[in-house]
Write a protein that holds these residues in place. Structure first.
Motif, PDB file in Angstrom:
ATOM      1  N   THR A   4      54.761  25.973  46.747  1.00  0.00           N
ATOM      2  CA  THR A   4      54.196  24.946  46.991  1.00  0.00           C
ATOM      3  C   THR A   4      52.831  25.059  47.554  1.00  0.00           C
ATOM      4  O   THR A   4      52.821  25.934  48.646  1.00  0.00           O
ATOM      5  N   GLY A   5      51.835  24.663  47.025  1.00  0.00           N
ATOM      6  CA  GLY A   5      50.453  24.690  47.665  1.00  0.00           C
ATOM      7  C   GLY A   5      49.760  25.823  47.354  1.00  0.00           C
ATOM      8  O   GLY A   5      48.346  26.110  47.428  1.00  0.00           O
ATOM      9  N   ARG A   6      50.408  26.796  46.636  1.00  0.00           N
ATOM     10  CA  ARG A   6      49.880  28.075  46.122  1.00  0.00           C
ATOM     11  C   ARG A   6      49.244  27.885  44.630  1.00  0.00           C
ATOM     12  O   ARG A   6      49.759  27.597  43.766  1.00  0.00           O
ATOM     13  N   ILE A   7      47.795  28.354  44.578  1.00  0.00           N
ATOM     14  CA  ILE A   7      47.415  28.327  43.233  1.00  0.00           C
ATOM     15  C   ILE A   7      47.517  29.737  42.859  1.00  0.00           C
ATOM     16  O   ILE A   7      47.391  30.981  43.218  1.00  0.00           O
ATOM     17  N   SER A   8      47.658  29.842  41.387  1.00  0.00           N
ATOM     18  CA  SER A   8      48.049  31.071  40.566  1.00  0.00           C
ATOM     19  C   SER A   8      47.647  30.824  39.168  1.00  0.00           C
ATOM     20  O   SER A   8      48.031  29.954  38.671  1.00  0.00           O
ATOM     21  N   GLN A   9      46.535  31.889  38.873  1.00  0.00           N
ATOM     22  CA  GLN A   9      46.150  31.632  37.205  1.00  0.00           C
ATOM     23  C   GLN A   9      46.497  33.324  36.886  1.00  0.00           C
ATOM     24  O   GLN A   9      46.044  34.301  37.659  1.00  0.00           O
ATOM     25  N   SER A  10      47.103  33.497  35.823  1.00  0.00           N
ATOM     26  CA  SER A  10      47.611  34.611  35.338  1.00  0.00           C
ATOM     27  C   SER A  10      47.543  35.044  34.038  1.00  0.00           C
ATOM     28  O   SER A  10      48.163  34.073  33.278  1.00  0.00           O
ATOM     29  N   ALA A  11      47.399  36.178  33.474  1.00  0.00           N
ATOM     30  CA  ALA A  11      47.455  36.769  32.088  1.00  0.00           C
ATOM     31  C   ALA A  11      49.017  37.367  32.017  1.00  0.00           C
ATOM     32  O   ALA A  11      49.273  37.899  31.049  1.00  0.00           O
ATOM     33  N   PHE A  12      49.592  37.499  33.246  1.00  0.00           N
ATOM     34  CA  PHE A  12      50.698  38.424  33.353  1.00  0.00           C
ATOM     35  C   PHE A  12      52.077  37.553  33.265  1.00  0.00           C
ATOM     36  O   PHE A  12      53.174  37.878  33.928  1.00  0.00           O
ATOM     37  N   ASP A  13      52.157  36.338  32.664  1.00  0.00           N
ATOM     38  CA  ASP A  13      53.385  35.278  32.818  1.00  0.00           C
ATOM     39  C   ASP A  13      54.126  35.677  31.664  1.00  0.00           C
ATOM     40  O   ASP A  13      55.379  35.078  31.297  1.00  0.00           O
ATOM     41  N   LEU A 240      34.038  41.602  32.283  1.00  0.00           N
ATOM     42  CA  LEU A 240      35.043  42.331  33.138  1.00  0.00           C
ATOM     43  C   LEU A 240      35.964  41.183  33.504  1.00  0.00           C
ATOM     44  O   LEU A 240      35.939  40.344  34.417  1.00  0.00           O
ATOM     45  N   PRO A 241      36.888  40.608  32.486  1.00  0.00           N
ATOM     46  CA  PRO A 241      37.611  39.239  32.724  1.00  0.00           C
ATOM     47  C   PRO A 241      38.523  39.431  33.942  1.00  0.00           C
ATOM     48  O   PRO A 241      39.293  40.474  34.260  1.00  0.00           O
ATOM     49  N   ALA A 242      38.749  38.120  34.307  1.00  0.00           N
ATOM     50  CA  ALA A 242      39.818  38.044  35.378  1.00  0.00           C
ATOM     51  C   ALA A 242      41.112  37.756  34.921  1.00  0.00           C
ATOM     52  O   ALA A 242      41.492  36.938  33.884  1.00  0.00           O
ATOM     53  N   VAL A 243      42.029  38.594  35.005  1.00  0.00           N
ATOM     54  CA  VAL A 243      43.362  38.538  34.514  1.00  0.00           C
ATOM     55  C   VAL A 243      44.482  37.956  35.462  1.00  0.00           C
ATOM     56  O   VAL A 243      45.439  37.731  35.130  1.00  0.00           O
ATOM     57  N   HIS A 244      44.136  37.877  36.633  1.00  0.00           N
ATOM     58  CA  HIS A 244      44.883  37.075  37.616  1.00  0.00           C
ATOM     59  C   HIS A 244      44.039  36.598  38.764  1.00  0.00           C
ATOM     60  O   HIS A 244      43.370  37.304  39.420  1.00  0.00           O
ATOM     61  N   HIS A 245      44.745  35.501  39.226  1.00  0.00           N
ATOM     62  CA  HIS A 245      44.041  34.728  40.588  1.00  0.00           C
ATOM     63  C   HIS A 245      45.127  34.121  41.308  1.00  0.00           C
ATOM     64  O   HIS A 245      45.935  33.414  40.812  1.00  0.00           O
ATOM     65  N   VAL A 246      45.323  34.492  42.609  1.00  0.00           N
ATOM     66  CA  VAL A 246      46.006  33.771  43.330  1.00  0.00           C
ATOM     67  C   VAL A 246      45.514  33.492  44.956  1.00  0.00           C
ATOM     68  O   VAL A 246      44.685  34.019  45.340  1.00  0.00           O
ATOM     69  N   VAL A 247      45.731  32.170  45.245  1.00  0.00           N
ATOM     70  CA  VAL A 247      45.133  31.871  46.641  1.00  0.00           C
ATOM     71  C   VAL A 247      46.699  31.235  47.364  1.00  0.00           C
ATOM     72  O   VAL A 247      47.603  30.464  46.822  1.00  0.00           O
ATOM     73  N   SER A 290      50.440  38.020  55.912  1.00  0.00           N
ATOM     74  CA  SER A 290      49.516  38.901  55.248  1.00  0.00           C
ATOM     75  C   SER A 290      48.250  38.440  55.422  1.00  0.00           C
ATOM     76  O   SER A 290      47.859  37.286  55.726  1.00  0.00           O
ATOM     77  N   PRO A 291      47.143  39.568  55.708  1.00  0.00           N
ATOM     78  CA  PRO A 291      45.755  39.197  56.101  1.00  0.00           C
ATOM     79  C   PRO A 291      45.216  38.556  54.721  1.00  0.00           C
ATOM     80  O   PRO A 291      43.872  38.039  55.004  1.00  0.00           O
ATOM     81  N   VAL A 292      45.597  38.763  53.696  1.00  0.00           N
ATOM     82  CA  VAL A 292      44.814  38.561  52.486  1.00  0.00           C
ATOM     83  C   VAL A 292      45.125  37.155  52.088  1.00  0.00           C
ATOM     84  O   VAL A 292      46.536  36.541  51.472  1.00  0.00           O
ATOM     85  N   HIS A 293      44.114  36.263  51.970  1.00  0.00           N
ATOM     86  CA  HIS A 293      44.390  35.108  51.733  1.00  0.00           C
ATOM     87  C   HIS A 293      44.272  34.445  50.270  1.00  0.00           C
ATOM     88  O   HIS A 293      44.925  33.680  49.791  1.00  0.00           O
ATOM     89  N   SER A 294      43.367  35.142  49.431  1.00  0.00           N
ATOM     90  CA  SER A 294      43.178  35.141  48.143  1.00  0.00           C
ATOM     91  C   SER A 294      42.899  36.358  47.288  1.00  0.00           C
ATOM     92  O   SER A 294      42.120  37.205  48.180  1.00  0.00           O
ATOM     93  N   SER A 295      42.917  36.303  46.141  1.00  0.00           N
ATOM     94  CA  SER A 295      42.725  37.547  45.307  1.00  0.00           C
ATOM     95  C   SER A 295      42.436  37.264  43.958  1.00  0.00           C
ATOM     96  O   SER A 295      43.031  36.689  43.420  1.00  0.00           O
ATOM     97  N   THR A 296      41.383  37.908  43.344  1.00  0.00           N
ATOM     98  CA  THR A 296      41.190  37.859  42.002  1.00  0.00           C
ATOM     99  C   THR A 296      41.254  39.218  41.291  1.00  0.00           C
ATOM    100  O   THR A 296      40.448  40.203  41.999  1.00  0.00           O
ATOM    101  N   VAL A 297      42.032  39.621  40.247  1.00  0.00           N
ATOM    102  CA  VAL A 297      41.969  40.983  39.836  1.00  0.00           C
ATOM    103  C   VAL A 297      41.318  40.826  38.400  1.00  0.00           C
ATOM    104  O   VAL A 297      41.562  39.911  37.548  1.00  0.00           O
TER     105      VAL A 297
END
Length: 374
Positions: A4-13, A240-247, A290-297
């Motif tokens: 709930t509330g988490r944003i997730s975009q991924s090429a790895f589903d 350099l494509p974004a293959v994963h993003h999560v917040v 975790s100190p990491v709030h968001s990440s894009t790979v």
């Protein structure tokens, strides 16, 4: 399933992928295009992960064409579309096509006469849950400059005037972040709305064109941006494509800082390394400590870049900053990472090597501009 509330975009589903390519051909180029398409089809048919493709022509405007293809999942398609082989395969089409637009979709549901409809009908090869996005598209470019020119290039890239952020009624350039690692430049962009429209808008801006011309003499790969074919090849190779993003679903802290970390993979291990980091960041998004709030790979071939927004300093929790948290994760990263390329030898299970890896992976920030700065 997305928390709930988490944003997730991924090429790895793991879901099958549908790729749609819209093309507008020059008048009189139809037969030349068909010949190039047949050549491309023969080559793509042997690419691992490719299932099928289809060529369609508009019944309303004969110059408008559509190519759709289906893939077992996103990773094999991304490996193909970002390869040198792909660059050469599509080259014969360049002189036939006035404009193109590529879209990629994971398959969420599928119906047929013998298959019931609805979420319960989802099967292997389909995305089970709809992901929650934030209306933002992410992309990056990477290229190298001649050794010894790094400081001059950094000065040029840091000093340009920001282009107009508003592209049209629905598209806005939200943020641009530039980093360097040695002689490698990475430029990451965030766009609300149409990514392609935003990239084209930016490329036409006088401030940006002046910067691109200014760094031309320092590039390791020659380019001529006045030549459409040269520009197309350069930006295809630089993608350099974004293959994963999560917040995280947590409220964003006020003191978030943006960092980019460079992870050179061992030959042929780039996608696996990106997948490992993506899984680590999914876990971090659900960890309230975790100190990491968001990440894009971002990943292309054996180049992997992880863009993170983190609370506090990187070195206050090196393990979390690197995406190493959890049993055996350092061993997995060690197996996939070309540690010698960034000055790390031996096990990543030691505090000394973790700190050394963080120091070498941390990219030098050049500029980070949001639309509020424009």
């Amino acid at each position: 399933m997305t928390s709930t509330g988490r944003i997730s975009q991924s090429a790895f589903d793991g879901s099958r992928l549908r790729v749609i390519l819209l093309l507008d051909l020059y008048e009189g180029a139809q037969q030349q295009f068909l010949d190039a398409y047949e050549l491309m089809c023969n080559q793509v048919a042997s690419v691992p992960g490719h299932i099928s493709d289809q060529l369609c022509q508009s019944i309303e405007n004969p110059s408008q064409w559509l190519i759709t293809s289906e893939w077992e999942s996103a990773p094999p398609f991304l490996a193909w579309v970002n390869s040198e082989e792909h660059v050469e395969t599509v080259r014969p089409m360049h002189s036939c096509v006035r404009d193109t637009r590529s879209m990629r979709y994971s398959i969420l549901r599928e119906t047929s006469p013998n298959q019931p409809r609805g979420p319960k009908a989802a099967k292997a090869g389909m995305q089970v849950e709809a992901r929650v996005g934030d209306g933002v598209a992410r992309h990056a470019l990477t290229f190298t400059v001649k050794p010894g020119s790094e400081s001059k290039v950094a000065e040029i890239l840091a000093g340009y005037s920001s282009p107009q952020a508003q592209v049209d009624d629905t598209t806005r350039l939200r943020r641009t972040s530039l980093f360097m690692h040695g002689n490698r430049v990475v430029r990451a962009v965030e766009v609300e709305g149409d990514l392609l429209a935003a990239l084209r808008h930016v490329a036409r801006q006088p401030e940006v064109r002046a910067v691109e011309e200014a760094i031309n003499p320092y590039l390791e790969q020659d380019r001529d941006l006045t030549d459409p074919d040269s520009a197309r090849v350069f930006f295809t190779r630089a993608a350099l494509p974004a293959v994963h993003h999560v917040v995280s679903g947590r409220k964003a802290p006020a003191d978030l800082r943006r960092h980019a970390l460079y992870y050179p993979a061992k030959r042929g291990s780039g996608m696996e390394l990106a997948r490992l980091l993506a899984h680590q960041d999914e876990a971090a998004a659900d960890d309230p400590k975790s100190p990491v709030h968001s990440s894009t790979v971002f990943q292309r071939d054996d180049i992997v870049v992880r863009l993170i927004d983190i609370e506090g300093e990187l070195d206050s929790d090196p393990v979390a900053s690197l995406g190493l948290k959890g049993a055996k994760k350092s061993a997995e990263l060690e197996r996939l990472l070309d540690g010698a390329a960034i000055g790390v030898e031996g096990s990543l299970g030691t505090e000394r090597n973790v700190n050394r890896l963080l120091s070498h992976a941390d990219m030098m920030p050049i500029t980070d501009r949001s639309s509020a700065d424009s």
